[in-house]
Design a protein around this motif. Structure first.
Motif, PDB file in Angstrom:
ATOM      1  N   GLY A  93      -3.392  -8.198   8.943  1.00  0.00           N
ATOM      2  CA  GLY A  93      -3.704  -8.891   7.703  1.00  0.00           C
ATOM      3  C   GLY A  93      -3.666 -10.394   7.871  1.00  0.00           C
ATOM      4  O   GLY A  93      -4.514 -11.116   7.343  1.00  0.00           O
ATOM      5  N   TYR A 163      -9.261  -1.142  -3.942  1.00  0.00           N
ATOM      6  CA  TYR A 163      -9.566  -2.381  -3.230  1.00  0.00           C
ATOM      7  C   TYR A 163     -10.362  -3.333  -4.106  1.00  0.00           C
ATOM      8  O   TYR A 163     -10.055  -4.535  -4.185  1.00  0.00           O
ATOM      9  N   TRP A 205      -5.025  -4.822   2.119  1.00  0.00           N
ATOM     10  CA  TRP A 205      -5.041  -4.085   3.384  1.00  0.00           C
ATOM     11  C   TRP A 205      -3.618  -3.857   3.885  1.00  0.00           C
ATOM     12  O   TRP A 205      -3.266  -2.760   4.337  1.00  0.00           O
ATOM     13  N   ASP A 208      -1.862  -1.231   1.723  1.00  0.00           N
ATOM     14  CA  ASP A 208      -2.474   0.080   1.863  1.00  0.00           C
ATOM     15  C   ASP A 208      -2.152   0.706   3.210  1.00  0.00           C
ATOM     16  O   ASP A 208      -1.873   1.904   3.302  1.00  0.00           O
ATOM     17  N   ASN A 209      -2.165  -0.091   4.264  1.00  0.00           N
ATOM     18  CA  ASN A 209      -1.981   0.453   5.610  1.00  0.00           C
ATOM     19  C   ASN A 209      -0.533   0.399   6.090  1.00  0.00           C
ATOM     20  O   ASN A 209      -0.163   1.185   6.957  1.00  0.00           O
TER      21      ASN A 209
END
Length: 234
Positions: A93, A163, A205, A208-209
């Motif tokens: 990120g 997103y 991101w 989420d990850n």
């Protein structure tokens, strides 16, 4: 042995937290800024801006802990349980935000970002208060609301929807106040939202990850610190 590359998404907010959270979200975005502005105008400029902003964000951060306590506590467990994934999401990120920021910087915009001038002024007048607000309080409050609540709610129905909403709503939120910053309405300042898309996308991101809101908070802290440092004279 099951793969750990992609975890199934599970809602991290309880129904009670979501209910309280959306009320707080509406107040934070729509009501609190106007109340703060009214208070400062009532003192006719005699109220110290930096110190009053610290109090404002301290109260906001306190409310975040009260409203989202179990979510934030669970986020610590997720951070420790999935530490490699969260570190990977944080680093990618960070790199992604930097690369996208350079690309977005090539886009010609009709107005300049007021933060380029306000950050150095705020830091010169109250360096500690400016750092506390930008690097500590703002990331905690905004990540909990825009990633934890907004993305987390939409992500239950669609990852793409999560997103889109999280990235665009946050990017617009960062610039809407500029429209009224100089005593007139100038809608051109809304175009500055593109400058915040890289950061917003990287933060979404990361959450989420990585899976823990604390990795997104940490990334937001670093990005805000870099943003502040880049505006200061060298």
């Amino acid at each position: 042995m099951p793969s750990r590359l992609r975890r199934p998404w599970r809602p991290q907010l309880t129904r009670a937290e979501m209910g309280r959270g959306w009320v707080f979200f509406a107040l934070y975005v729509l009501v609190f800024p106007w109340v703060m502005g009214w208070i400062q105008r009532s003192f006719h400029g005699e109220l110290p801006v930096a110190e009053s902003n610290v109090v404002y964000y301290l109260l906001a951060a306190t409310l975040v802990f009260l409203v989202f306590w179990s979510f934030l506590r669970h986020g610590i467990d997720l951070l420790l349980d999935w530490l490699p994934e969260n570190l990977f999401a944080f680093l990618t990120g960070l790199v992604g935000a930097g690369a996208l920021h350079l690309l977005v910087g090539l886009i010609p915009l009709p107005v300049e970002n007021p933060n380029q001038f306000s950050y150095p002024e705020q830091f010169a007048l109250a360096p500690v208060a400016t750092v506390v607000i930008l690097v500590l309080f703002m990331p905690l409050v905004e990540e909990t609301l825009f990633r934890g609540l907004l993305f987390g709610t939409a992500r239950r129905y669609s990852r793409l929807l999560g997103y889109v909403l999280s990235v665009l709503v946050y990017a617009v939120y960062c610039v809407w106040q500029f429209v009224y910053a100089y005593g007139t309405v100038d809608l051109r300042y809304l175009l500055l939202f593109v400058e915040y898309v890289p950061m917003s996308l990287a933060l979404t991101w990361c959450y989420d990850n990585g899976g823990s809101i604390w990795s997104a908070i940490a990334l937001h802290m670093v990005l805000n610190a870099v943003s502040l440092a880049s505006t200061l004279p060298h």
